[in-house]
Scaffold this motif. Structure first.
Motif, PDB file in Angstrom:
ATOM      1  N   GLY A  22       0.782  -1.224   0.000  1.00  0.00           N
ATOM      2  CA  GLY A  22       0.000   0.000   0.000  1.00  0.00           C
ATOM      3  C   GLY A  22       0.813   1.273   0.000  1.00  0.00           C
ATOM      4  O   GLY A  22       0.239   2.367  -0.109  1.00  0.00           O
ATOM      5  N   ARG A  23       2.137   1.173   0.131  1.00  0.00           N
ATOM      6  CA  ARG A  23       2.980   2.384   0.113  1.00  0.00           C
ATOM      7  C   ARG A  23       3.939   2.400  -1.069  1.00  0.00           C
ATOM      8  O   ARG A  23       4.857   3.229  -1.124  1.00  0.00           O
ATOM      9  CB  ARG A  23       3.774   2.482   1.420  1.00  0.00           C
ATOM     10  N   LEU A  24       3.730   1.511  -2.036  1.00  0.00           N
ATOM     11  CA  LEU A  24       4.654   1.443  -3.169  1.00  0.00           C
ATOM     12  C   LEU A  24       4.511   2.624  -4.119  1.00  0.00           C
ATOM     13  O   LEU A  24       5.426   2.898  -4.899  1.00  0.00           O
ATOM     14  CB  LEU A  24       4.454   0.135  -3.941  1.00  0.00           C
ATOM     15  N   ASP A  25       3.370   3.327  -4.078  1.00  0.00           N
ATOM     16  CA  ASP A  25       3.276   4.504  -4.935  1.00  0.00           C
ATOM     17  C   ASP A  25       4.279   5.572  -4.514  1.00  0.00           C
ATOM     18  O   ASP A  25       4.804   6.310  -5.357  1.00  0.00           O
ATOM     19  CB  ASP A  25       1.860   5.068  -4.957  1.00  0.00           C
ATOM     20  N   GLU A  26       4.603   5.627  -3.219  1.00  0.00           N
ATOM     21  CA  GLU A  26       5.588   6.598  -2.739  1.00  0.00           C
ATOM     22  C   GLU A  26       7.016   6.073  -2.909  1.00  0.00           C
ATOM     23  O   GLU A  26       7.894   6.788  -3.417  1.00  0.00           O
ATOM     24  CB  GLU A  26       5.304   6.926  -1.273  1.00  0.00           C
ATOM     25  N   LEU A  27       7.256   4.838  -2.503  1.00  0.00           N
ATOM     26  CA  LEU A  27       8.602   4.270  -2.595  1.00  0.00           C
ATOM     27  C   LEU A  27       9.029   4.078  -4.052  1.00  0.00           C
ATOM     28  O   LEU A  27      10.111   4.525  -4.460  1.00  0.00           O
ATOM     29  CB  LEU A  27       8.661   2.948  -1.838  1.00  0.00           C
TER      30      LEU A  27
END
Length: 331
Positions: free
Chosen positions: A177-182
């Motif tokens: 759920g945080r891969l858009d940022e990473l």
């Protein structure tokens, strides 16, 4: 001769100032109730993706790729992390040692009110560090770009699923759920290195996740549209990366270069100060945390960083020497 592009990415005043802004937002959220401060974590994730991605992209053809990266990360991250676990040993500490504390939290509940809970973002980053070097090393450039964009575009859907079927706040604390940022940060590193064939296509792709998140929020409204925040952070990091002039924001730069200790210990210090029931507890905790971070930098972190650079120097050889970069765990 040091490659100026890599040097600017790895240690630049604009990026240090962004790191300082990120940790300042996080501390303001915890100490003073600044509700938008929680988005400092989003900025950290984008910075980490950008800086770590840049290091790995520039070093993928050099000898010692994996030992150098993981050796430096171990010396940078583990000593202070282990110190935190010794000072405030958590329940299910074995999960913490392996940076999989989310697995324990899914079984036994999320300890959102404990100082040790801040390690969720560090654990998530360590999981990210396990997969990104492999992706960059093994995948040809076209497939690497496809995988990165796939992670960015699917991240909102993962958050919606986690929110629907897993305990709160799983949607904030699990890696997919945080891969858009990473991965968004890694894509900025690719962009600055000429990997983008069509900026128009990339711009359209970058807008898909925020638009979908806004639509979902308008229809359901259960969780925040994090893709919008991530997109804004990506723009900020890209702007800082191409900035040639130094940023004269010394307090933020100081905090950016000592942000790892600030991040790990600020809630522990705050909890200790609150027990004293002293006036202006938040300000006292802030001064104590800054003093602790400065001591940690001089006594522990800087010497270990210097040793790791000497010990794992193979990746530094050649005309485009790679510099050890400060990333989100440099908080």
């Amino acid at each position: 001769m040091i490659d100026s592009k890599v040097e600017r990415d790895a240690r630049s005043e604009p990026l240090d100032a962004l790191r300082g802004l990120a940790i300042s937002m996080v501390i303001a959220y915890h100490y003073f109730g600044f509700k938008f401060g929680i988005f400092g974590v989003n900025l950290f994730f984008v910075l980490s993706g950008f800086l770590i991605g840049g290091i790995l992209l520039d070093g993928r053809e050099r000898p010692g790729y994996f030992p150098s990266f993981y050796g430096r990360r171990a010396f940078r991250i583990l000593p202070l992390y282990w110190l935190l676990l010794m000072i405030a040993p958590p329940d299910h500490w074995g999960y913490y040692l392996l940076f999989i504390q989310q697995a324990a939290w899914l079984q036994f509940g999320f300890p959102v009110h404990e100082p040790i809970f801040v390690t969720w973002s560090l654990a998530l980053e360590e999981q990210f560090y396990l997969i990104l070097p492999i992706l960059i090393f093994w995948l040809p450039r076209p497939w690497l770009i496809r995988v990165l964009w796939g992670g960015v575009l699917l991240a909102p859907a993962w958050r919606w699923l986690f929110d629907a079927y897993l305990p709160h706040p799983s949607w904030l604390c699990l890696l997919p759920g945080r891969l858009d940022e990473l991965f968004g940060g890694v894509l900025i590193a690719c962009l600055t290195r000429g990997y983008c064939r069509s900026r128009t296509t990339w711009a359209i792709l970058a807008l898909i996740a925020p638009v979908c998140d806004v639509v979902h929020f308008a229809l359901v409204g259960s969780i925040a549209a994090l893709s919008v925040v991530g997109f804004t952070c990506c723009v900020a990091v890209w702007s800082a990366a191409i900035t040639e002039r130094p940023v004269m924001l010394r307090p933020l730069i100081w905090m950016g270069r000592r942000c790892y200790a600030l991040y790990l210990f600020h809630m522990l210090v705050y909890a200790a100060v609150l027990k004293l029931d002293a006036p202006f507890s938040a300000f006292i905790a802030l001064l104590a945390t800054c003093a602790l971070a400065e001591t940690s930098w001089r006594v522990i972190e800087a010497p270990l960083i210097g040793y790791a650079k000497r010990r794992f120097a193979r990746m530094d050889s050649g005309p485009n020497r790679i510099i050890g970069a400060a990333v989100m765990p440099d908080r």
